[in-house]
Design an enzyme around this catalytic site. Structure first.
Site, short mmCIF file in Angstrom:
data_model
loop_
_atom_site.label_atom_id
_atom_site.label_comp_id
_atom_site.label_asym_id
_atom_site.label_seq_id
_atom_site.Cartn_x
_atom_site.Cartn_y
_atom_site.Cartn_z
N ARG A 64 -27.17 -6.41 -10.89
CA ARG A 64 -28.36 -7.18 -10.53
C ARG A 64 -29.61 -6.68 -11.22
O ARG A 64 -30.55 -7.43 -11.43
CB ARG A 64 -28.51 -7.23 -9.01
N GLU A 101 -23.41 5.34 -0.92
CA GLU A 101 -23.33 5.43 0.52
C GLU A 101 -21.95 5.02 1.04
O GLU A 101 -21.59 5.34 2.16
CB GLU A 101 -24.44 4.61 1.20
#
Length: 178
Positions: A64, A101
C-alpha cells in the site's frame, strides 16, 4: 490538515475485524484511495510540510505504500525507491528480516538504489508496532542513505511504532490515529 479534512479521511477508512488473523483490527484504506477528493487531500497532507526538492527519494513500502509513494515523490520532485518483499526485485539486493505484530517478514531493496548521503522519506499507509518501518529505515541507513523522516496515513499509537522510530531518532508523522 484541518479537522474537517481529518474527519472526512477517517470516515473513508473502514475497520475489518480479525484480518489477517484473529484479534487484528485491519484499517482498510482502499475506500479512501477510491475517493478522488479524499485521496488528493491525503496526498496533500502527507507532503504539506516538506519543501519540494528537499529530499532525494521517497521509499515506498510494499504494497500500500506504493499507492502513496509514487504520487508523493512526483509532488516533491524526487525519485521513488520501492522497498519490497523477498523475491520481487531483480539483481543483487540488500535485505533485512523483522518482526510483525502477527509474525515475521523480510524487506529488500536493490543494491545501488540509494546513493550515499541521499535524503530518503519513507511512506506507508499505517504504522503499528513499527517493525516494517524500522526495517526499511535500517535498510536505507545500511545503504548509506539518510532517513529524512516517515509519513503514514494511520498511526496505531497503542502499539508503539511511532515511539520506536522516535527512539531511533527518526521523525514520524501520521494523518490519523486509532
Amino acid at each position: 490538515m484541518n479537522i474537517d479534512d481529518a474527519r472526512h479521511l477517517q470516515a473513508l477508512i473502514r475497520t475489518i475485524p480479525d484480518f489477517p488473523s484473529p484479534g487484528i483490527q485491519f484499517r482498510d484504506v482502499m475506500p479512501l484511495l477510491a475517493d478522488a477528493h479524499g485521496f488528493a487531500r491525503a496526498l496533500e497532507a502527507l507532503a504539506e510540510d516538506i519543501a519540494p526538492h528537499s529530499i532525494d527519494m521517497v521509499a515506498a513500502i510494499e504494497a500500500r505504500g506504493f499507492l502513496l509513494g509514487g504520487a508523493i515523490a512526483q509532488r516533491l520532485g524526487c525519485g521513488l525507491l520501492p522497498v519490497r518483499k523477498p523475491g520481487k526485485l531483480p539483481g543483487p539486493n540488500h535485505g533485512i528480516d523483522y518482526a510483525l505484530e502477527y509474525g515475521s517478514d523480510r524487506l529488500e531493496m536493490q543494491v545501488g538504489s540509494v546513493k550515499p548521503g541521499a535524503r530518503v522519506l519513507v511512506i506507508d499507509d499505517l504504522i503499528a508496532t513499527g517493525g516494517t518501518a524500522l526495517a526499511c529505515g535500517e535498510l536505507i541507513a545500511r545503504a548509506g542513505g539518510h532517513v529524512a523522516g516517515f509519513r503514514f496515513l494511520i498511526d496505531l499509537p497503542d502499539l508503539g511504532g511511532a515511539a520506536r522510530l522516535a527512539a531511533r531518532g527518526w521523525d514520524a508523522r501520521s494523518l490519523l490515529r486509532y
